[in-house]
Write an enzyme that holds these catalytic residues in place. Structure first.
Site, PDB file in Angstrom:
ATOM      1  N   THR A 183      47.455  37.731  28.680  1.00 38.24           N
ATOM      2  CA  THR A 183      46.572  38.638  27.945  1.00 38.24           C
ATOM      3  C   THR A 183      47.372  39.777  27.317  1.00 38.24           C
ATOM      4  OG1 THR A 183      46.209  39.948  29.931  1.00 38.24           O
ATOM      5  CG2 THR A 183      44.592  38.199  29.467  1.00 38.24           C
ATOM      6  N   GLY A 200      46.980  36.264  36.433  1.00 39.03           N
ATOM      7  CA  GLY A 200      46.539  35.205  37.331  1.00 39.03           C
ATOM      8  C   GLY A 200      46.482  35.565  38.800  1.00 39.03           C
ATOM      9  N   ALA A 201      46.791  36.826  39.147  1.00 36.57           N
ATOM     10  CA  ALA A 201      46.911  37.169  40.569  1.00 36.57           C
ATOM     11  C   ALA A 201      45.576  37.197  41.314  1.00 36.57           C
ATOM     12  CB  ALA A 201      47.635  38.504  40.742  1.00 36.57           C
ATOM     13  N   ASN A 213      48.719  43.282  41.503  1.00 33.51           N
ATOM     14  CA  ASN A 213      48.199  43.271  42.875  1.00 33.51           C
ATOM     15  C   ASN A 213      48.672  42.049  43.653  1.00 33.51           C
ATOM     16  OD1 ASN A 213      46.012  42.252  40.795  1.00 33.51           O
ATOM     17  ND2 ASN A 213      45.741  41.051  42.663  1.00 33.51           N
ATOM     18  N   ASP A 221      43.458  45.305  45.105  1.00 32.56           N
ATOM     19  CA  ASP A 221      43.691  44.960  43.688  1.00 32.56           C
ATOM     20  C   ASP A 221      44.218  46.180  42.926  1.00 32.56           C
ATOM     21  OD1 ASP A 221      43.739  43.549  41.247  1.00 32.56           O
ATOM     22  OD2 ASP A 221      41.613  43.875  40.861  1.00 32.56           O
ATOM     23  N   ASN A 224      42.279  51.694  34.317  1.00 31.93           N
ATOM     24  CA  ASN A 224      42.683  50.299  34.137  1.00 31.93           C
ATOM     25  C   ASN A 224      43.709  50.225  33.009  1.00 31.93           C
ATOM     26  OD1 ASN A 224      42.650  47.320  34.021  1.00 31.93           O
ATOM     27  ND2 ASN A 224      40.909  47.507  35.388  1.00 31.93           N
ATOM     28  N   VAL A 229      37.046  43.057  31.690  1.00 33.72           N
ATOM     29  CA  VAL A 229      36.414  42.580  32.925  1.00 33.72           C
ATOM     30  C   VAL A 229      35.051  43.234  33.170  1.00 33.72           C
ATOM     31  CG1 VAL A 229      37.720  44.188  34.390  1.00 33.72           C
ATOM     32  CG2 VAL A 229      36.777  42.095  35.374  1.00 33.72           C
TER      33      VAL A 229
HETATM   34  O1  LIG Z   1      46.161  40.275  38.583  1.00 35.50           O
HETATM   35  C1  LIG Z   1      46.198  39.817  37.443  1.00 35.50           C
HETATM   36  O2  LIG Z   1      46.949  38.891  37.092  1.00 35.50           O
HETATM   37  C2  LIG Z   1      45.296  40.442  36.465  1.00 35.50           C
HETATM   38  C3  LIG Z   1      45.288  40.071  35.122  1.00 35.50           C
HETATM   39  C4  LIG Z   1      44.410  40.729  34.230  1.00 35.50           C
HETATM   40  C5  LIG Z   1      44.498  40.275  32.825  1.00 35.50           C
HETATM   41  O3  LIG Z   1      45.449  39.515  32.523  1.00 35.50           O
HETATM   42  O4  LIG Z   1      43.690  40.584  31.974  1.00 35.50           O
HETATM   43  C6  LIG Z   1      43.556  41.761  34.742  1.00 35.50           C
HETATM   44  C7  LIG Z   1      43.650  42.055  36.120  1.00 35.50           C
HETATM   45  N1  LIG Z   1      44.492  41.405  36.932  1.00 35.50           N
HETATM   46  C8  LIG Z   1      42.871  43.089  36.741  1.00 35.50           C
HETATM   47  O5  LIG Z   1      42.998  43.310  37.960  1.00 35.50           O
HETATM   48  C9  LIG Z   1      41.977  43.845  35.974  1.00 35.50           C
HETATM   49  O6  LIG Z   1      41.319  44.771  36.471  1.00 35.50           O
HETATM   50  C10 LIG Z   1      41.862  43.537  34.593  1.00 35.50           C
HETATM   51  C11 LIG Z   1      41.045  44.093  33.604  1.00 35.50           C
HETATM   52  C12 LIG Z   1      41.335  43.415  32.469  1.00 35.50           C
HETATM   53  C13 LIG Z   1      40.736  43.584  31.153  1.00 35.50           C
HETATM   54  O7  LIG Z   1      41.330  43.041  30.196  1.00 35.50           O
HETATM   55  O8  LIG Z   1      39.702  44.252  31.046  1.00 35.50           O
HETATM   56  N2  LIG Z   1      42.277  42.480  32.712  1.00 35.50           N
HETATM   57  C14 LIG Z   1      42.623  42.528  34.007  1.00 35.50           C
HETATM   58 CA   LIG Z   2      44.398  41.887  39.254  1.00 34.30          CA
END
Ligand SMILES: O=C(O)c1cc(C(=O)O)c2c(n1)C(=O)C(=O)c1cc(C(=O)O)[nH]c1-2
Ligand SMILES: [Ca+2]
Length: 670
Positions: free
Chosen positions: A159, A175-176, A255, A300, A385, A536
């Site tokens: 992303t 991907g975590a 995380n 997280d 975030n 998210v």
């Molecule tokens: O742990 C991960 O690999 C991962 C990936 C992503 C992501 O790639 O968008 C988010 C998160 N965690 C995450 O914890 C998070 O709160 C989050 C919010 C968003 C978003 O685009 O609004 N992506 C992500």
């Molecule tokens: Ca995450």
């Protein structure tokens, strides 16, 4: 030739002129501070629309546009790239990497993309399905493509925006939440040849370690947790910055996977290099130092939020620092030469630690790790975030959106390792792997969203602006003494950088989550924002009734273009009349949580985000729910195919929960 722009040197030189926005965070340091002054506190009230551009997407838009040579390169959802003439707002080309729509569920947090990198005439985009694609900046044609995913049996995504440091294009993964091992990879920017890969967490200790940093890290994990089977986490899905003089790049890591520390590493341990800032050599990927912000992450608490490099005077001495406001609620100032901890101060209320000691170690609050129901403050959405932070050397303040989104967590005692799927475990039937349960009891903390102006020297808040909801956009600071920010309730706002006074605002077609940029063409300064509600939180919730598809809005002084017509969110009536067996509601609740919750929210309670709330859709959809969940028409829009994951009886139970919940929240009829 101008076509071969930008270069590492031109990005450095542009810091003084600000004519372009050549790299993700404006400069290598990621300041998002423009020296342009044509638009200032005195005249910002005269900002008007110059043009708008339809990104042709209905999901979240998180891109920071790159502007070079009069062309804007911006991404929409599904990793689609658009090249736009910034004087006219007309399309030059678009490039769709054709992400398979049915893979959307492999991304935790909407089908978003945070933008491209541009380097020497090439545009680089990371695709949601994990490819890195180089595109010719002039023609929009694909030049080369690399698969960044080392294990296709795991749901890796991309992303984040790639960055180019020292001639290498560098990208991590997401991907975590599902169970992956984090790493970042560098490719030769010209040819795409892989140059190096650095893992953020150790692999299977029975196999050789990739480097000394992995051997050191493995000592901080308990093998009884078999973390290598769940991946361990630590994905690098957002921030990367670069100091050319020190020849160091800095990344923020994510995380743990699973979230639950005791399941991941039963005897405890810090679990390096989760939730850390790490300094690496950009030419080789060699580890140089790290500072871990959340040892033994359990909530997280990703540390991938925007890093900013700055030179501060601390106790009378000039210090080269890196500044950071990660999910865990603290503002960090770290020596970027050595990694030495300088200071940390909470910018919101927190209840997981009592604060940091002089060595930079948080003092634990045992209840926060007990596994008993706990209103985690901040919760997994984070006190901040990915929404971009900016730093003005002129005011000495960092500007970023802080928030609280309450969630009550507890340990999931039924978790059995990677692939544990159980009704009631959030999204576990499509691969989420948390080891943590969300409790139905209402959290006691209250939601909020605010813009903070933070003094990193004094480690204190200078001013704040209280928004109506959490999940507001990233920020831009300018030498016109302005801070720009888009909001969840669909506005673009300009604040006095010194005081926080609101000086200008314009309605937006949707809630805004991305960050604005500014640049100058033919003597005119422009401000652009790519708006598209999502991410998210925005998949299932909203703070605005505006629901216009993704759009880039560009403003200049005395701009006279007409705003495009805004689309309104179709609220719909509360669902009624679907026949169901009340005895099914309880099991249906657990199935809904493990299959539907994070995309569709709570039926009849949430209002729907960029995806519909199932308590407000036409009755036909819920009566025929099986036709939609089993290879239904919405798979082409990103809905998973639940064939083989759910039975026909399961679907009947989910229907019972949806209609039962709608009935339960319906106000009594007179
Ligand atoms: O742990 C991960 O690999 C991962 C990936 C992503 C992501 O790639 O968008 C988010 C998160 N965690 C995450 O914890 C998070 O709160 C989050 C919010 C968003 C978003 O685009 O609004 N992506 C992500
Ligand atoms: Ca995450």
């Amino acid at each position: 030739a101008p076509a071969a722009m930008p270069t590492e040197a031109s990005i450095t030189a542009n810091q003084a002129t600000g004519k372009e926005w050549p790299s993700h965070g404006f400069d290598h340091a990621g300041t998002r501070f423009s020296p342009l002054t044509q638009i200032s506190r005195d005249n910002v009230a005269k900002l008007g629309l110059a043009w708008s551009y339809d990104l042709e997407s209905t999901r979240g838009v998180e891109a920071t546009p790159i502007v070079v040579n009069g062309v804007m390169y911006v991404t929409a959802s599904w990793s689609v790239v658009h090249a736009v003439d910034v004087k006219t707002g007309k399309r030059l080309w678009s490039f769709d990497p054709k992400v398979p729509r049915e893979q959307a569920f492999m991304a935790c947090c909407d089908v978003v993309n945070r933008g491209v990198a541009v380097h020497e005439g090439k545009v680089y985009v990371g695709t949601l399905d994990g490819r890195l694609v180089a595109i010719d900046a002039a023609s929009g044609k694909r030049l080369w493509e690399q698969d960044t995913v080392e294990d296709r049996s795991r749901p890796y995504t991309i992303t984040g925006a790639p960055r180019v440091f020292r001639g290498n294009v560098i990208i991590g993964n997401g991907g975590a939440e599902f169970g992956v091992r984090g790493y970042i990879t560098a490719y030769d920017a010209a040819t795409g040849k892989e140059k190096w890969r650095w893992y953020t967490v150790p692999g299977d200790p029975s196999k050789p370690f990739e480097d000394a940093s992995m051997e050191a890290a493995a000592k901080t994990w308990d093998p009884a947790g078999k973390w290598w089977e769940t991946g361990g986490g630590g994905t690098v899905w957002n921030s990367m910055v670069f100091d050319p003089e020190l020849n160091l790049m800095y990344i923020g890591t994510g995380n743990g996977s699973p979230w639950n520390h005791r399941l991941r590493s039963p005897a405890g341990g810090d679990n390096l290099y989760l939730a850390s800032i790490v300094a690496l050599r950009p030419d080789t990927g060699e580890y140089v130092w790290h500072y871990q912000e959340t040892p033994g992450d359990n909530w997280d608490y990703t540390s991938v939020q925007d890093l900013i490099l700055a030179d501060l005077t601390l106790d009378g001495k000039p210090r080269k620092v890196v500044m950071h406001a990660p999910k865990n609620g603290f503002f960090f100032v770290i020596d970027r030469v050595t990694g030495e901890f300088i200071s940390a101060k909470n910018f919101v209320d927190v209840n997981w630690t009592k604060g940091y000691d002089a060595n930079g170690r948080p003092i634990d609050v045992p209840e926060a790790r007990s596994g008993q129901p706990y209103d985690a403050i901040p919760g997994p959405f984070g006190a901040h975030n990915w929404h971009s932070m900016s730093y003005s050397p002129q005011t000495g303040l960092a500007y970023f959106p802080a928030q609280n989104i309450p969630l009550n967590l507890s340990a999931d005692t039924s978790w059995k390792g990677y692939g544990t799927n159980k009704p009631g475990q959030p999204m576990s039937n499509i691969g989420w792997n948390l080891g943590t349960a969300l409790n139905v009891e209402a959290p006691t903390s209250k939601p909020f969203g605010r813009l903070l102006a933070w003094d990193p020297v004094k480690q204190q808040e200078r001013w704040r602006y209280e928004h109506v909801a959490p999940w507001n956009g990233g920020t831009l600071a300018t030498a016109g003494k302005l801070v720009f920010q888009g909001t969840a309730d669909a506005r673009l706002m300009a604040f006095d950088a010194d005081t926080g006074k609101v000086l200008w605002q314009s309605p937006m077609g949707t809630g805004v989550i991305a960050a604005p940029v500014t640049y100058e063409v033919d003597g005119e300064q422009y401000v652009s924002i790519a708006a598209g509600w999502g991410g998210v939180f925005g998949q299932s919730q909203r703070a605005s009734e505006n629901n216009t598809p993704g759009t880039v809005y560009t403003f200049k002084l005395n701009g006279k273009a007409a705003m495009p017509a805004f689309t309104q969110h179709q609220a719909g009536n509360l669902l009624s009349g679907v026949k169901y067996d009340p005895a099914h509601v309880e099991e249906g609740t657990a199935l809904y949580v493990s299959n539907c919750l994070f995309c569709h929210g709570v039926p009849g309670v949430d209002k729907g985000g960029n995806l519909p709330n199932l308590g407000y859709v036409d009755r036909m959809f819920i009566e025929n729910l099986d036709r939609f969940v089993f290879n239904g028409p919405f798979t082409s829009l990103g809905m998973p195919d639940f064939t083989g994951r759910l039975s026909a009886e399961d679907v009947e139970k989910i229907k019972a929960f949806i209609q039962g919940t709608a009935d339960a929240v319906r106000p009594p009829q007179p």
